[in-house]
Structures are given as structure tokens and as C-alpha cells.
Design a protein around this motif. Structure first.
Motif, PDB file in Angstrom:
ATOM      1  N   VAL A 168       0.819  -1.214   0.000  1.00  0.00           N
ATOM      2  CA  VAL A 168       0.000   0.000   0.000  1.00  0.00           C
ATOM      3  C   VAL A 168       0.854   1.268   0.000  1.00  0.00           C
ATOM      4  N   SER A 169       0.434   2.209  -0.825  1.00  0.00           N
ATOM      5  CA  SER A 169       1.049   3.534  -0.870  1.00  0.00           C
ATOM      6  C   SER A 169      -0.038   4.562  -0.615  1.00  0.00           C
ATOM      7  N   ILE A 170       0.199   5.458   0.346  1.00  0.00           N
ATOM      8  CA  ILE A 170      -0.749   6.521   0.664  1.00  0.00           C
ATOM      9  C   ILE A 170      -0.073   7.853   0.394  1.00  0.00           C
ATOM     10  N   HIS A 171      -0.656   8.640  -0.497  1.00  0.00           N
ATOM     11  CA  HIS A 171      -0.044   9.927  -0.799  1.00  0.00           C
ATOM     12  C   HIS A 171      -1.103  10.993  -1.024  1.00  0.00           C
ATOM     13  N   LEU A 172      -0.674  12.236  -0.952  1.00  0.00           N
ATOM     14  CA  LEU A 172      -1.562  13.382  -1.089  1.00  0.00           C
ATOM     15  C   LEU A 172      -1.498  13.946  -2.497  1.00  0.00           C
ATOM     16  N   ASN A 173      -2.622  14.411  -2.961  1.00  0.00           N
ATOM     17  CA  ASN A 173      -2.638  15.178  -4.194  1.00  0.00           C
ATOM     18  C   ASN A 173      -2.117  16.570  -3.837  1.00  0.00           C
ATOM     19  N   PRO A 174      -0.927  16.959  -4.317  1.00  0.00           N
ATOM     20  CA  PRO A 174      -0.305  18.214  -3.882  1.00  0.00           C
ATOM     21  C   PRO A 174      -1.119  19.462  -4.195  1.00  0.00           C
ATOM     22  N   ILE A 175      -1.929  19.410  -5.261  1.00  0.00           N
ATOM     23  CA  ILE A 175      -2.735  20.568  -5.637  1.00  0.00           C
ATOM     24  C   ILE A 175      -3.992  20.643  -4.779  1.00  0.00           C
TER      25      ILE A 175
END
Length: 217
Positions: A107-114
Motif C-alpha cells: 500500500v502507498s498513501i499519498h496526497l494530491n499536492p494541488i
């Protein structure tokens, strides 16, 4: 589920009557009955009392909308994470197993930077205002052991979204009924996952708000 339906479901889950819920909250029994039958909507102070009596977070009953979500308990955190995922701010990816759940070691959890720039997290501690970086807030996903719960919710959301996609624009009655059943199960899972009343470290009047301008664009 409506707020009334959620109250009724949670009340039955812990095995108490409407009269007992009224006693625990100090709210008139007639009002409780009206809430559950959607004849009257509880105001925030009443909903807070009901949530406390039922052992669920305020957000779980009020709904995961974007108007001032609270971030005080682990249950609240789950509600916020659901909103972030649904809005595309928080994205979860990985290899999916045969049970349709993402394998935790992939699993990879990341934020949409915009999109994450539209999110503000603020709280007060000892009378002073502070801001909480979203990345720091996400550390709580691991530290408060909600990671597995988040994957359970993601699985149900994946099943729901897949069903909608497969159904197309004109699903027949059997498909509609199946989707409605999935929705009901998904909503119950969401309620269960938002029950934890364990306080977060920044639990002193933490507020989370998604800027409404994002949803108006």
C-alpha cells in the motif's frame, strides 16, 4: 442512511431502547422518536449527546460532509480520512488480493499536492491557535492503528465503485437492488469504523475544514 437511520442503527447495535437513549442524553423521548423517523433533525448540541451515548463519533452521525469536520478522536480521524479519499485529496494504491482488499505491504498513501492546498487543519491548545500540517496528521494513520480499518473501508468503497461502473447508466432492477445492498453495508461499515472514542493528541477543539471553494470549482 439519514441521520435518523444512523441513530436507530447504532442504538439497536448496543441494544438500548429509545427511552433509554432519551434517559442517557436528557432529550425527550418524543424527540428521539422524531429523530429516528426523520420527522425532526437534531441540532448539533443534541447530536453530540446522542453520539456520546451511542459510543460513536459526532461525524459518524452527522455525515462526512466538508463543513467543519471535527478531529478529536480516532473515530473522527477515520471520518476525515474517508472525506479526503472521496474528494481525491488522499489517494491509496497497491496490489489487491483475491478478497479485494489491498495488501498492506504494497500500500502507498499519498496526497494530491494541488488539492491538499484546499484543506486547512487548525486546533486550539491551552487557548492558543495552532495549525497542523496535513502530512503530520497522516502520521496518525499508523500511530493510532487505523491503517487496517482504512483498508477495510477502501475495500468496501472499491466494491461500491466497481458495482456502479459495471451497472452503467441504465441498470436493471436486480442490479439496482444489489447496489443498494452494497451501499447499506458500506454505510454500516463506515459507522462501525468511526466508533473509536480514543482521543488524539491534538484533541483540544481540533477542527478540520475543506475549503468550499474547491467543491465550487
Amino acid at each position: 442512511m439519514t441521520i435518523g437511520e444512523k441513530i436507530k442503527y447504532c442504538r439497536k447495535q448496543i441494544g438500548i431502547t429509545q427511552d433509554k437513549l432519551a434517559e442517557l442524553t436528557g432529550i425527550h423521548p418524543v424527540s428521539i422518536r422524531k429523530y429516528e423517523t426523520n420527522k425532526m433533525q437534531p441540532q448539533p448540541p443534541q447530536l453530540e449527546k446522542i453520539a456520546a451515548a451511542l459510543g460513536v463519533s459526532y461525524n459518524a452521525l452527522n455525515g462526512s460532509d466538508t463543513a467543519g469536520l471535527r478531529l478529536e478522536t480516532v473515530g473522527d480521524l477515520m471520518g476525515v480520512l474517508m472525506v479526503l479519499c472521496n474528494s481525491g485529496i488522499l489517494q491509496i494504491s497497491g496490489e489487491r488480493g483475491e478478497d479485494k482488499m489491498l495488501k498492506d505491504d504494497t500500500v502507498s498513501i499519498h496526497l494530491n499536492p494541488i488539492l491538499s492546498s484546499y484543506l486547512e487543519i487548525g486546533y486550539t491548545n491551552r487557548g492558543k491557535a495552532h495549525t497542523l500540517a496535513l502530512q503530520d496528521a497522516l502520521l496518525n494513520i499508523r500511530s493510532y492503528k487505523v491503517f487496517n480499518d482504512l483498508l477495510k473501508w477502501e475495500k468496501m468503497n472499491f466494491i461500491y465503485q466497481s458495482a456502479l461502473k459495471s451497472a452503467g447508466n441504465n441498470p436493471h432492477d436486480a442490479t439496482k437492488a444489489a447496489i443498494e445492498e452494497i451501499v447499506e453495508t458500506k454505510e454500516k461499515v463506515e459507522l462501525e469504523l468511526q466508533k473509536s472514542q480514543i482521543l488524539l493528541d491534538t484533541s483540544d477543539e481540533v477542527k478540520v475544514k475543506v475549503n468550499s471553494d474547491y467543491f465550487n470549482n
